[in-house]
Design a protein around this motif. Sequence first.
Motif, short mmCIF file in Angstrom:
data_model
loop_
_atom_site.label_atom_id
_atom_site.label_comp_id
_atom_site.label_asym_id
_atom_site.label_seq_id
_atom_site.Cartn_x
_atom_site.Cartn_y
_atom_site.Cartn_z
N UNK A 322 0.86 -1.28 -0.11
CA UNK A 322 -0.09 0.06 0.04
C UNK A 322 0.93 1.41 -0.08
N UNK A 323 0.49 2.36 -0.73
CA UNK A 323 1.34 3.39 -0.86
C UNK A 323 0.39 4.63 -0.12
N UNK A 324 -0.82 4.63 -0.30
CA UNK A 324 -1.63 5.82 0.55
C UNK A 324 -2.90 4.93 0.97
N UNK A 325 -3.51 5.11 1.97
CA UNK A 325 -4.91 4.64 2.48
C UNK A 325 -5.42 5.32 3.54
N UNK A 326 -6.91 5.23 3.49
CA UNK A 326 -7.67 5.98 4.63
C UNK A 326 -9.07 5.56 4.55
N UNK A 327 -9.69 5.93 5.53
CA UNK A 327 -11.06 5.68 5.73
C UNK A 327 -11.69 6.89 5.00
N UNK A 328 -12.28 6.54 3.78
CA UNK A 328 -12.74 7.63 2.82
C UNK A 328 -13.99 8.25 3.61
N UNK A 329 -13.81 9.98 3.71
CA UNK A 329 -14.93 10.58 4.37
C UNK A 329 -15.98 10.62 3.39
N UNK A 330 -15.74 10.78 2.12
CA UNK A 330 -17.00 10.81 1.31
C UNK A 330 -17.83 9.50 1.07
N UNK A 331 -16.87 8.32 0.72
CA UNK A 331 -17.50 7.22 0.38
C UNK A 331 -17.81 6.36 1.71
N UNK A 332 -17.03 6.73 2.80
CA UNK A 332 -17.36 6.15 4.17
C UNK A 332 -16.85 4.61 4.15
N UNK A 333 -16.20 4.33 3.48
CA UNK A 333 -15.30 2.88 3.60
C UNK A 333 -13.96 3.08 3.16
N UNK A 334 -13.08 2.01 3.75
CA UNK A 334 -11.79 2.18 3.29
C UNK A 334 -11.16 2.26 1.94
N UNK A 335 -10.34 3.15 1.59
CA UNK A 335 -9.80 3.05 0.23
C UNK A 335 -8.30 3.05 0.54
N UNK A 336 -7.60 2.66 -0.66
CA UNK A 336 -5.99 2.69 -0.74
C UNK A 336 -5.64 2.57 -2.04
N UNK A 337 -4.61 3.10 -2.33
CA UNK A 337 -3.75 2.94 -3.58
C UNK A 337 -2.60 1.98 -3.34
N UNK A 338 -2.24 0.99 -3.99
CA UNK A 338 -1.00 0.03 -3.99
C UNK A 338 -0.65 -0.24 -5.09
N UNK A 339 0.75 -0.67 -5.05
CA UNK A 339 1.26 -1.24 -6.30
C UNK A 339 1.10 -2.90 -6.03
N UNK A 340 0.83 -3.59 -7.18
CA UNK A 340 0.59 -4.91 -6.85
C UNK A 340 1.12 -5.62 -8.15
N UNK A 341 1.20 -7.07 -8.33
CA UNK A 341 1.70 -7.80 -9.46
C UNK A 341 0.64 -7.56 -10.53
N UNK A 342 1.38 -7.51 -11.61
CA UNK A 342 0.47 -6.86 -13.02
C UNK A 342 -0.85 -7.97 -13.02
N UNK A 343 -0.46 -9.24 -12.87
CA UNK A 343 -1.79 -10.41 -12.91
C UNK A 343 -2.66 -10.38 -11.87
N UNK A 344 -2.47 -9.58 -11.00
CA UNK A 344 -3.58 -9.48 -9.80
C UNK A 344 -4.04 -7.97 -9.80
N UNK A 345 -4.06 -7.14 -10.95
CA UNK A 345 -4.52 -5.63 -10.90
C UNK A 345 -5.73 -5.62 -11.34
N UNK A 346 -6.26 -6.86 -12.00
CA UNK A 346 -7.86 -6.66 -12.62
C UNK A 346 -8.74 -6.36 -11.65
#
Length: 373
Positions: A322-346
């Motif tokens: 994970x590179x950034x993550x937060x409990x989204x104030x607007x969406x009201x659930x956890x969100x994150x950005x992450x770097x993952x292996x390309x075959x698991x990015x779909x």
Amino acid sequence: MTEENLRSTPLAAVHERLSATFTDFAGWRMPVRYTSDLVEHHAVRTSAGIFDLSHMGEIRVAGSRAAAALDHALAGKLSAVGVGRAKYSLLLTSAGGVVDDLVVYHVSDNEYVIVANAANVEVDLTEVAARTASFDVSVTDESVDTALVAVQGPMAARIVLDALGAADTDLDLDEVRDLKYYRVLTGTWQGVDIMVARTGYTGEDGFELYVPAANAEELWDSLVTAGGEDLVPCGLACRDTLRLEAGMPLYGHELTTSTFPSQAGLGRVVNFAKEDDFVGRSALENRDASDDRVLVGLAGQGRRAARAGYEVKDGEASIGVVTSGVLSPTLEHPIAMAYVEPDRAEPGTVLQVDVRGRSLPMTVVPLPFYSRH
């Protein structure tokens, strides 16, 4: 760095009067919040927020060959950017990694202003000066002398127009109102130079206003007066949750010198159609990126947020971070950005994130998480 050694923006006294909570950000003493992260975040989504971004750097490149110089120095084709327009671009290493992500304004014939991230101003200045040295252009660091105030949110246009309308300015208010995204106007305001850009880092409509540092408080106060109850002072904490919801990368998290543009979904920013060479070109043209980890959005349930540095797994296998993550104030659930292996990015792929020893499921989703349109 101790607090007394931190740099302060020209609006430090304003932040003190507003009882801001401060943090060390890239060597600057910056307001992280004034009241509540959530209140400030929601204000930008529903009305408007005002931000002091004077810690950002401004580098002016001017001369008859400025366009060609920037074409060589940066990944984008700045020579194709008309006067009054802005372009998001990248400063790359010779190996193709990201030194910094930048916004470049073409402010007049043969004159550009590069806006650099606060942590990278000195590096960017050195690199730009070195890369443009053979082009006979001037490279000037105007960071210390420039204040940057942003107004972001659905009511931003009304507030900025009201503030400018009450001032002594040669800006055409109709042109300000009709200014399109990633466009910029220059003129005078209260007897000094001003640059008004329809840009931002929140996912909302908004403006960024550049004036001499000595006039920062006057500009801030005029905007606050015009905004009234519709305008809320906002700190860096909500700026981070806003940009994350909007899927915008943050240097030092999603972007580093070890990150290639294509990994971060920024391959489009690199213009290989440019006729001449640019720094990083050969490295990117000749490398196989098929096995590179790629940046994805992750969405979870509940209230526990994945934070930067947390491991991403597929079963027992470690496949990302994970590179950034937060409990989204607007969406009201956890969100994150992450770097993952390309075959698991779909999109739709369910992965697990290790949140303080507990494995929590998160689903790959398209970016951005939030869009105002």
